[in-house]
Structures are given as C-alpha cells and as structure tokens.
Design an enzyme around this catalytic site. Structure first.
Site, PDB file in Angstrom:
ATOM      1  N   HIS A  86      38.567 -19.432  -7.231  1.00 16.05           N
ATOM      2  CA  HIS A  86      38.380 -20.648  -7.805  1.00 16.05           C
ATOM      3  C   HIS A  86      39.547 -21.110  -8.558  1.00 16.05           C
ATOM      4  CE1 HIS A  86      37.630 -18.896 -11.694  1.00 16.05           C
ATOM      5  NE2 HIS A  86      37.069 -17.959 -10.997  1.00 16.05           N
ATOM      6  N   ASP A 145      41.722 -14.348 -14.836  1.00 16.67           N
ATOM      7  CA  ASP A 145      40.552 -15.017 -13.949  1.00 16.67           C
ATOM      8  C   ASP A 145      40.765 -16.399 -13.676  1.00 16.67           C
ATOM      9  OD1 ASP A 145      37.686 -15.553 -13.377  1.00 16.67           O
ATOM     10  OD2 ASP A 145      37.306 -15.560 -15.441  1.00 16.67           O
ATOM     11  N   GLU A 165      33.661 -22.884 -10.540  1.00 14.75           N
ATOM     12  CA  GLU A 165      33.098 -21.392 -10.475  1.00 14.75           C
ATOM     13  C   GLU A 165      32.529 -21.305 -12.016  1.00 14.75           C
ATOM     14  OE1 GLU A 165      32.478 -17.298 -10.882  1.00 14.75           O
ATOM     15  OE2 GLU A 165      34.174 -18.582 -12.083  1.00 14.75           O
ATOM     16  N   GLU A 166      33.502 -21.339 -12.930  1.00 18.02           N
ATOM     17  CA  GLU A 166      33.270 -21.162 -14.379  1.00 18.02           C
ATOM     18  C   GLU A 166      31.946 -21.755 -14.894  1.00 18.02           C
ATOM     19  OE1 GLU A 166      34.403 -18.517 -15.484  1.00 18.02           O
ATOM     20  OE2 GLU A 166      36.510 -18.147 -14.580  1.00 18.02           O
ATOM     21  N   GLU A 217      36.549 -12.152  -6.473  1.00 17.00           N
ATOM     22  CA  GLU A 217      37.035 -11.596  -7.812  1.00 17.00           C
ATOM     23  C   GLU A 217      36.525 -10.593  -8.297  1.00 17.00           C
ATOM     24  OE1 GLU A 217      36.969 -14.237 -11.162  1.00 17.00           O
ATOM     25  OE2 GLU A 217      35.399 -15.175 -10.253  1.00 17.00           O
ATOM     26  N   HIS A 271      38.689 -14.532 -20.199  1.00 13.92           N
ATOM     27  CA  HIS A 271      37.815 -15.475 -20.891  1.00 13.92           C
ATOM     28  C   HIS A 271      38.491 -15.212 -22.315  1.00 13.92           C
ATOM     29  CE1 HIS A 271      34.262 -16.473 -18.300  1.00 13.92           C
ATOM     30  NE2 HIS A 271      35.564 -16.516 -17.842  1.00 13.92           N
ATOM     31  N   ASP A 282      39.367 -23.207 -11.113  1.00 12.76           N
ATOM     32  CA  ASP A 282      39.134 -23.665 -12.818  1.00 12.76           C
ATOM     33  C   ASP A 282      39.300 -22.452 -13.555  1.00 12.76           C
ATOM     34  OD1 ASP A 282      36.931 -22.894 -11.394  1.00 12.76           O
ATOM     35  OD2 ASP A 282      35.377 -23.414 -12.709  1.00 12.76           O
TER      36      ASP A 282
END
Length: 400
Positions: free
Chosen positions: A79, A112, A146-147, A174, A372, A81
């Site tokens: 992804h 990520d 995705e996030e 992932e 994150h 984003d």
C-alpha cells in the site's frame, strides 16, 4: 556521509519515502507517477484502476507474464499510504528520508510499508536480468487507504472483474520488524471488533445515589472486559512462546458523555478495541458480551465501528506448495524463520477471506519495531539484505 549514499536502490527508496502520502486527504498521483516510472525502467506493463471509479483512489498494478499464464498467479501486495505524524516528536523531518552515518533512514513509511514496495521492485529487477520469464505470472499491486481500512482500498478491488482476471493463487503482503535474528511469516490475523457501547441510565443530581445509572452499567461491563483482558495477560506471562497475535487483546480506547460535573448523565459512551484470537468462538463471545450487558442492567446500545471476522488461516505445511517454496528460501539461505498470527490488520485478511492463501512478511530483522511510531527508521543494510531475500523467495515461488 553514509557508505550507502550512492547506492541506486537506496536512492530510489528514499525518493519514494519523500512523497508525503500521509492521511488525511492524500494525493496519490505523485506515488503513481513515481512507481509507473519504475515499472517502465524494469520493462513491465502496468495499469491504473480506480476504486469504485474514484479518481482520487488509484490502485497501480504491474504484471510480469509467465511461460504458463494459465497457472494461478502470484500477487505481491503493498500500500502507498502512511499514517499521520507528530513532527515535533521526530529528530529529523518525517518526509526527508534523512540517512545518518550508520545508514539509518528516518521517514514515515520506512517500515510500514514503502520499504517492501521498493524491495519487490528491486528483487524483480534483479530476477529479470537472469530470467526473461518465470513459470507463473506475477502481479505487483500498490493500493490506497490500507491504513484507514476504508471503502476505497484493496478490499473493494478484490470484488471487481479486473481483479478476477488476474487469476491470483497466492499473495505476499506486509509483516513486521523483529528485534532479533529471526524473521517472521504471518499466516493468519485475528478478528477485529471495534464496538462503541452507549449506556443509558437514570439521570439526576450528582449528590444522590440513583439506581441504574449509566456510570454503573459502564463500570460493570468495563470490569468484565478488563478481567478477561487479565486472563490473556496471564497466558502471555506463563508461556514465553506465545506471540501477541496468539491471544485476545481488549482495550478501552474512547470515553464520551456528561454535561456538567454535578449532573448524573443519561448517557455515557465507551469504545473498545478487541482483537480476538483465531481460536475464539466468535458467536459464543458475542453472546457473552450480550449477557454482560444484560447483567449490567440492560438498555445498552451497540454500534459496530469495525467488524472483520478472521478469515481461514493460510496452511503452512506440505499441503501448500506456495508455502513450501517460500520456506525453502530461508532454509537455503540458512535464515531463521518463525510463524505467527499477525497482531494487527493488513490487506491479507481480505485476500484470505476470498480463499487466496496469503503470507505477511517484511524482511526486517535486528530492527526495532517502529511502525506508526515517532522516528520510524530502517537501516540501509537491512533494506538491501531484504532485496536479496525476496530475490531468493521469488526464484522459488514463481516457478513452484
């Protein structure tokens, strides 16, 4: 100056990281333009699809056609984003891709999962130098949103005729970093239940002992859920071999309500994030929640903010030829590989839900887990080693 400053793959990785595809209100076009350029350089055809026809939600898919295109294909999923940042908490600007003398590349998305998206491309580039074609067709996807788990992500694309035409038989997505020598492959994910409870009760003056107040009901349910949480903590403490994905986690994440400090409110709200282990009977657990709400005094509303029930786990034994090919790469390279249930949620859950076996994997060992988090980074040497690992995996997987 870092020893990796002039490495071409590191340069491209840092360029991708500098694109601020950060929530909210992401403009994905710079990502699509950059990645399309990489497909052109490798010589792979690609298409841009739009989720539900929304031109702001592109999914880019490049394809390497195999010698036997009738076989189920391999999907390399990623992804574009990344999650928001608190810039004041960062040592270096989060979209500068600053690299220090140790080769640490600081950027949101370095773990990520822009690293994986670029490692896919680099490994394919190397593989195409020695192999004009492999046996299976390979598709590499870069998806939006995705996030945020919204309705404009890979889950929606999987419902389309365009996806069905890809004939996907197996997918990689992932994983997460590990702080020791081992790598981890994730073969399943827990159910994600996010529920907002609204507790209705007797309202009145704050000096009274009123019956059936919203606070009493909240207290009762909170106690029950925290007691259950404690049993899961105990399991982890008593068995060091358990991974966080092997147990159920429950957390109180939001509280709302009240109008004044001396007024007993008619309604209070509490939101819980629950990640249910794959061996939990979901129907029984839901009935248990309902029973606790009744015991608390009733008149409690539920609002499902998110409900994603666990999909069938991907088999990690000799019956799954894709897994055999994947695991063999680690044996051949004398690398340690563990298998676990993933603690969070990824696009793999949507793939497994429609019957496509999927493994979550990010080649980041000896690396602190910073997805994150503030000062997210990945070392250049770990990134480059990951390309080598994917190259070996692809050699096995694309011809299995």
């Amino acid at each position: 100056m870092s020893a990796w400053e002039d490495n071409e793959e590191i340069k491209l990785f840092r360029e991708y990281l500098r694109i601020p595809s950060v929530h909210p209100d992401i403009d994905y076009e710079p990502c699509v333009k950059f990645l399309s350029k990489q497909f052109d350089a490798i010589g792979l055809p690609y298409e841009v699809h739009y989720i539900k026809g929304d031109k702001t939600k592109p999914i880019l898919i490049g394809s390497w056609i195999g010698t036997q295109p009738e076989l189920p294909s391999i999907l390399l999923s990623s992804h574009m984003d990344v999650v928001p940042v608190f810039e004041e908490k960062w040592t270096h600007p989060p979209f500068s891709a600053h690299m220090d003398e140790e080769g640490k590349i600081f950027a949101r998305g370095s773990q990520d999962m822009k690293s994986v998206g670029m490692q896919y491309l680099a490994a394919l580039k190397e593989l195409r130098k020695s192999h004009k074609q492999m046996r299976r067709t390979v598709h590499i996807a870069y998806a939006p949103d995705e996030e945020v788990g919204g309705m404009a992500n890979l889950e929606e694309f999987l419902k389309t005729e365009e996806f069905r035409k890809l004939n996907v038989g197996f997918a990689l997505d992932e994983g997460i970093a590990t702080e020791d020598e081992k790598f981890v492959a994730f073969y399943a994910e827990r159910s994600i239940w996010e529920i907002n409870f609204k507790f209705h009760g007797t309202a009145g003056h704050g000096s009274l002992l009123l019956p059936n107040t919203a606070g009493q009901k909240l207290h009762y349910l909170l106690n029950k859920l925290m007691a259950y949480r404690s049993t899961q903590q105990k399991l982890m403490e008593e068995n060091p071999n358990l991974y966080i994905g092997d147990v159920t986690t429950i957390n109180l994440t939001q509280l709302q309500g009240g109008v004044q400090s001396n007024v007993v409110p008619p309604v209070l709200e509490a939101t819980f994030d629950m990640r249910l282990a794959i061996d939990v009977n979901l129907k029984e657990f839901e009935e248990q929640l309902k029973q606790w709400c009744n015991e608390a005094g009733g008149d409690i509303e539920w609002e499902w903010l998110c409900r994603i029930d666990t999909a069938p786990a991907t088999k990690i034994d000799e019956t799954n030829a894709y897994w055999v090919a994947f695991a063999k790469a680690f044996k051949d390279m004398d690398l340690k590989l563990d298998t676990h249930v993933f603690a969070g949620g990824t696009d793999s859950q949507f793939l497994r839900a429609i019957g496509i076996p999927s493994i979550g994997f990010s080649p980041m060992n000896n690396t602190p887990v910073l997805l994150h988090d503030n000062n997210e980074f990945l070392k250049a040497e770990v990134f480059l080693r990951g390309i080598e690992i994917y190259h070996k995996i692809f050699l096995n997987l694309f011809d299995c």
